[in-house]
Enzyme design. Sequence first.
Site, short mmCIF file in Angstrom:
data_model
loop_
_atom_site.label_atom_id
_atom_site.label_comp_id
_atom_site.label_asym_id
_atom_site.label_seq_id
_atom_site.Cartn_x
_atom_site.Cartn_y
_atom_site.Cartn_z
CB SER A 62 -0.97 0.01 1.19
OG SER A 62 -0.25 -0.20 2.39
CB THR A 63 3.43 2.70 1.67
OG1 THR A 63 4.35 1.67 2.05
CG2 THR A 63 2.30 2.80 2.68
#
Length: 128
Positions: free
Chosen positions: A13-14
């Site tokens: 997600s990052t």
Amino acid sequence: MLNHLAAIYARVSTLQQEQEATIDSQVAELEKYAQEKGLRLSKEFYFLDQAVSGAQLPRPALDRLRDLALEGLFDTVLCLSPDRLSRKYAHQWILIEELKRSGVSVIFVNQPPVEDNPQGQLLLGIQG
């Protein structure tokens, strides 16, 4: 499970996770599981969402996975854990039910199998 074609879904997600190659470690673990269980893999069915939040349902690789599942091109999706599929239980449920209707099972490699009953669904929701 011998000779079944499986797809892989992995997500980070990052950007920091992407740079730390955590998606590669997910893929390696999923490939190892597939080999141990006799599932066939094809790189064309590796669906990898990088730097994409699991809180949103529309995601490029996940959307492609859903479209191809409808075509019956694979019968299993391997995913590391429920939170890699989605951070929201409602989205997990939608995705799993949609795939099941297409004849595709979802296996979360880092958890014991969950029964398809209310208790199992509750456990899946907690784990997600």
